[in-house]
Design a protein around this motif. Sequence first.
Motif, mmCIF file in Angstrom:
data_model
loop_
_atom_site.group_PDB
_atom_site.id
_atom_site.type_symbol
_atom_site.label_atom_id
_atom_site.label_comp_id
_atom_site.label_asym_id
_atom_site.label_seq_id
_atom_site.Cartn_x
_atom_site.Cartn_y
_atom_site.Cartn_z
ATOM 1 N N ILE A 117 14.306 5.823 -6.663
ATOM 2 C CA ILE A 117 15.192 6.407 -5.785
ATOM 3 C C ILE A 117 14.579 6.480 -4.414
ATOM 4 C CG2 ILE A 117 16.829 8.209 -5.318
ATOM 5 C CD1 ILE A 117 17.498 8.215 -8.432
ATOM 6 N N ARG A 194 22.203 10.749 -4.401
ATOM 7 C CA ARG A 194 21.978 9.744 -4.915
ATOM 8 C C ARG A 194 22.236 9.647 -6.522
ATOM 9 N NH1 ARG A 194 19.193 5.614 -3.396
ATOM 10 N NH2 ARG A 194 19.627 4.674 -5.433
ATOM 11 N N MET A 367 27.156 1.011 -7.340
ATOM 12 C CA MET A 367 26.444 -0.092 -6.305
ATOM 13 C C MET A 367 25.138 -0.422 -6.743
ATOM 14 S SD MET A 367 27.939 1.291 -2.472
ATOM 15 C CE MET A 367 27.601 -0.171 -2.038
ATOM 16 N N ILE A 368 24.566 -1.579 -6.165
ATOM 17 C CA ILE A 368 23.214 -1.918 -6.498
ATOM 18 C C ILE A 368 22.297 -0.776 -6.665
ATOM 19 C CG2 ILE A 368 21.194 -3.239 -5.994
ATOM 20 C CD1 ILE A 368 22.984 -5.680 -5.174
ATOM 21 N N ALA A 369 22.382 0.108 -5.716
ATOM 22 C CA ALA A 369 21.366 1.249 -5.676
ATOM 23 C C ALA A 369 21.745 2.007 -6.781
ATOM 24 C CB ALA A 369 21.774 1.968 -4.275
ATOM 25 N N ASP A 370 22.997 2.058 -7.244
ATOM 26 C CA ASP A 370 23.344 3.124 -8.430
ATOM 27 C C ASP A 370 22.718 2.504 -9.917
ATOM 28 O OD1 ASP A 370 24.535 4.653 -6.713
ATOM 29 O OD2 ASP A 370 26.521 3.703 -7.392
ATOM 30 N N ILE A 372 19.804 1.173 -10.122
ATOM 31 C CA ILE A 372 18.478 1.432 -10.298
ATOM 32 C C ILE A 372 18.405 2.888 -10.777
ATOM 33 C CG2 ILE A 372 16.407 1.648 -9.036
ATOM 34 C CD1 ILE A 372 17.439 -1.139 -9.198
ATOM 35 N N ARG B 158 22.786 -5.536 4.540
ATOM 36 C CA ARG B 158 22.804 -4.181 4.699
ATOM 37 C C ARG B 158 22.210 -3.928 5.895
ATOM 38 N NH1 ARG B 158 19.598 -1.613 -0.481
ATOM 39 N NH2 ARG B 158 21.155 -1.618 -1.878
ATOM 40 N N GLN B 236 12.650 -1.372 -4.552
ATOM 41 C CA GLN B 236 13.035 -0.915 -5.595
ATOM 42 C C GLN B 236 14.303 -1.427 -6.114
ATOM 43 O OE1 GLN B 236 11.960 1.310 -3.691
ATOM 44 N NE2 GLN B 236 10.075 2.214 -4.254
ATOM 45 N N GLU B 237 15.121 -1.980 -4.956
ATOM 46 C CA GLU B 237 16.487 -2.221 -5.310
ATOM 47 C C GLU B 237 16.409 -3.932 -5.069
ATOM 48 O OE1 GLU B 237 18.808 0.078 -2.679
ATOM 49 O OE2 GLU B 237 17.950 1.977 -3.691
ATOM 50 N N LEU B 238 16.179 -4.402 -3.965
ATOM 51 C CA LEU B 238 16.528 -5.684 -3.517
ATOM 52 C C LEU B 238 15.004 -6.459 -3.538
ATOM 53 C CD1 LEU B 238 18.632 -5.088 -0.398
ATOM 54 C CD2 LEU B 238 19.178 -5.562 -2.738
ATOM 55 N N PRO B 310 13.400 10.637 -0.739
ATOM 56 C CA PRO B 310 14.248 9.615 -1.518
ATOM 57 C C PRO B 310 15.029 8.917 -0.361
ATOM 58 C CG PRO B 310 14.708 11.675 -2.418
ATOM 59 C CD PRO B 310 14.201 12.027 -1.043
ATOM 60 N N ARG B 311 15.353 7.645 -0.928
ATOM 61 C CA ARG B 311 16.149 6.751 -0.087
ATOM 62 C C ARG B 311 17.832 6.876 -0.196
ATOM 63 N NH1 ARG B 311 14.724 2.432 -2.196
ATOM 64 N NH2 ARG B 311 12.874 2.004 -0.999
ATOM 65 N N TYR B 312 18.463 6.810 0.909
ATOM 66 C CA TYR B 312 19.846 6.890 1.086
ATOM 67 C C TYR B 312 20.591 5.803 0.105
ATOM 68 C CZ TYR B 312 21.267 10.992 3.560
ATOM 69 O OH TYR B 312 21.687 12.354 4.134
ATOM 70 N N ARG B 313 21.727 5.843 0.097
ATOM 71 C CA ARG B 313 22.444 4.553 -0.459
ATOM 72 C C ARG B 313 22.996 4.125 0.890
ATOM 73 N NH1 ARG B 313 26.146 6.210 -5.151
ATOM 74 N NH2 ARG B 313 27.643 6.088 -3.409
ATOM 75 N N GLN B 316 26.224 5.469 1.859
ATOM 76 C CA GLN B 316 26.183 6.735 2.237
ATOM 77 C C GLN B 316 25.479 6.886 3.767
ATOM 78 O OE1 GLN B 316 23.622 8.263 -0.807
ATOM 79 N NE2 GLN B 316 25.268 8.695 -2.071
#
Lengths: 387, 344
Positions: A117, A194, A367-370, A372, B158, B236-238, B310-313, B316
């Motif tokens: 996260i 998140r 979403m993609i971030a979710d 993860i 993004r 961690q996502e892309l 932590p990272r925002y979405r 968000q």
Amino acid sequence: MTVNMGPQHPSTHGVLRLILELSGETVISADATIGFLHTGIEKTAEQKKWQQVIPLVERMDYLGPQSNSLGFILSVERLMGIESKIPERVRHIRVLIAELQRISSHLVWLGTHALEIGAVSVMMYCFRERELLLNVNEMLAGFRMFPSYLRIGGLREDLPPDFHETVDAFLERFPSKLTEYENLLTKNQIWMKRTRGVGVLSKEDTIAYSLVGPLARAVGISYDVRRAFPYLGYETYEFDVPTRTHGDVYDRYLVRIEEMRQSVRIAKQALQRITPRGVFDIQDYRIVPPPKDKVYTEMEGLIQHFLIYSQGFTVPPGEAYVPIEGPRGEHGFYIVSDGSNRPYRIKSRPPGLYACQAVPKMIEGGMIADVIAVIGSTDVVMGDVDR
Amino acid sequence: MPAFITPTVIAHLVLIFAVMNMLVLSSAFMVWMERKVCAYIQDRLGPNRVGFEGLLQPFADVFKLLLKEELVPKAADKLLFLLAPIISVAAALTAFSVVPFGTQITLFGLLDPPLRLEVTDVNVGILVVFAITSMGVYGIVLAGWSSNSKYSLLGGLRSSAQMISYEISYGLALAAVVMLAGSLSLREVVMNQSGYWWHLIPRWYLFLQPLGFLIFFTAGVAETNRAPFDFPEAEQELVAGYHTEYSSMSFGLFFLAEYVNMVTVSAVATSLYLGGWLGPFLPDWLGWIWFLIKTLALLFFYVWMRWTLPRYRYDQLMEFGWKYLLPVAIVNLIVTAALVIWLG
């Protein structure tokens, strides 16, 4: 757009592969594919003597190795009918090790979950604490990741000197460190944004997917094998089974954090009951190797030594399944014996496999971030899932 | 010697050269600082082998990158693929050109008129910074698109979504400062902040515009794609976002651009809100030391934030940008405007 997330992706916990159908960044449908880490451990186990299976099963769930071997050992011991002969001290040591193992596994979960996260530093802190637990493993057996310290019929050897001090120091230090992690995450606005309301699974779905452990407890299903079907004398320990109600990523996080606290509580009680020196196996030399002084001085001991190390021991025909509460939930080994010195079949029940099945359900519409965040919250270990 | 080569021209050329090198060096220093600070935050030692306390580590890294093979994916749009990092870096380096970092020097009476410590003093300097830093996003979007890879594309998308959600609040926060200063030139904005209230509090716009500063800095973090708004590359996502397919020095250029952008945003924030090179104890011609200290403090804050939060979405951030940042920025602007008219 179809995106292949994994098997090579930084956040799929090894080799989970998700085929995501995306619209923008929203996940329309997902398909979880497993099998990239299939190692044939269950099949290999059929070629090994009973005692030799332990190092094998420890490599399944490589984050909670000793809870694997514990599940296997308890099943074998039930089949052999020696459950009740296991000395009290050995049981307490096993409880202690199982709880330390749970903490160690949860630490890796918390570290990687936070890392995914975006809270990178938390991972370093978690691994710093886990390092101490690996040191305990090293003290016990000389092996840090897969100690194979638990054996059928007892333990490999007696506790090392300074064991109590080391574990005690850890248990004293750890709760304050846990508070430290919580300070970084629990009330953090970004963390809550998140994780809250993300990856929600209803109670019905949780039961339908037969999810167990923290995943089930986060929706309010208070099922803990330690409570429901006590083993190793868990009924004599004082601890709570934390539950939450929302069933989202945030609640799973809270449940696991609280579980670590409870594990510390159990471990402290267990440590008090363990004497520094004492019996460490059932002293039935048809099952466990006799002590060396007997081997060198007595004919009987020498023969038993040879038998154990050449043929092993036989297990009466039949089948057994003793579930234990592993770090990821109910975890057990269904074993079948044909009366020989090797298992006829062993079958693991990995909680991660069931969690993997539920992943698509949890991430669809997110979403993609979710994705993860959800994968992190299920805490799957692919070695365990694929075996 | 031709007549147009006067000491002033030479000095200007030297200054341009120096500023550019300073930027590149400062980003190298920032890489080191980031790794060191992050290491201490995480209970580690960080780089400590190459040079004193690892100070030469970034140079070793660059050297390594230069030796790597430059890979261009077969399906990529080759021209844009190679152009993208150049756009990023060029935009990053150019933006700094209007930032003043000191008063003026005569170099012991050698220069007449004295040389101002900035590459150029444009009378719409703030707009220039604003325009050029926004150009940087083209590099990212083009990189994401031209790589012809899905993760890169998502990173590029993004980035553009992110830009539209913070750019407006960013501009509105700037506008409030412009109103206060009555000038679009960064040098004049800084000069307007000289002096003290009650001989104690410096007349920095930070104290007149605390909200504006917060908005500016938040948007600045988003602008430079730094955590907690580092979605375009969200490892961690892309995987690596827009620069997934880049290797060798093209990757290095993106890296460089990111750090130079950080330096620029911090420098601009210093000029706009923290009184630039103005500060006590030091003579005027050493004002750049104050400038460095203030910029470094902001840069440290950047690093601190990255390794803590932590990272925002990304949706968000858009929500945050449109629903919170923008209204607050508008209110801030209106209140400032009213006060400026009211109190003169």
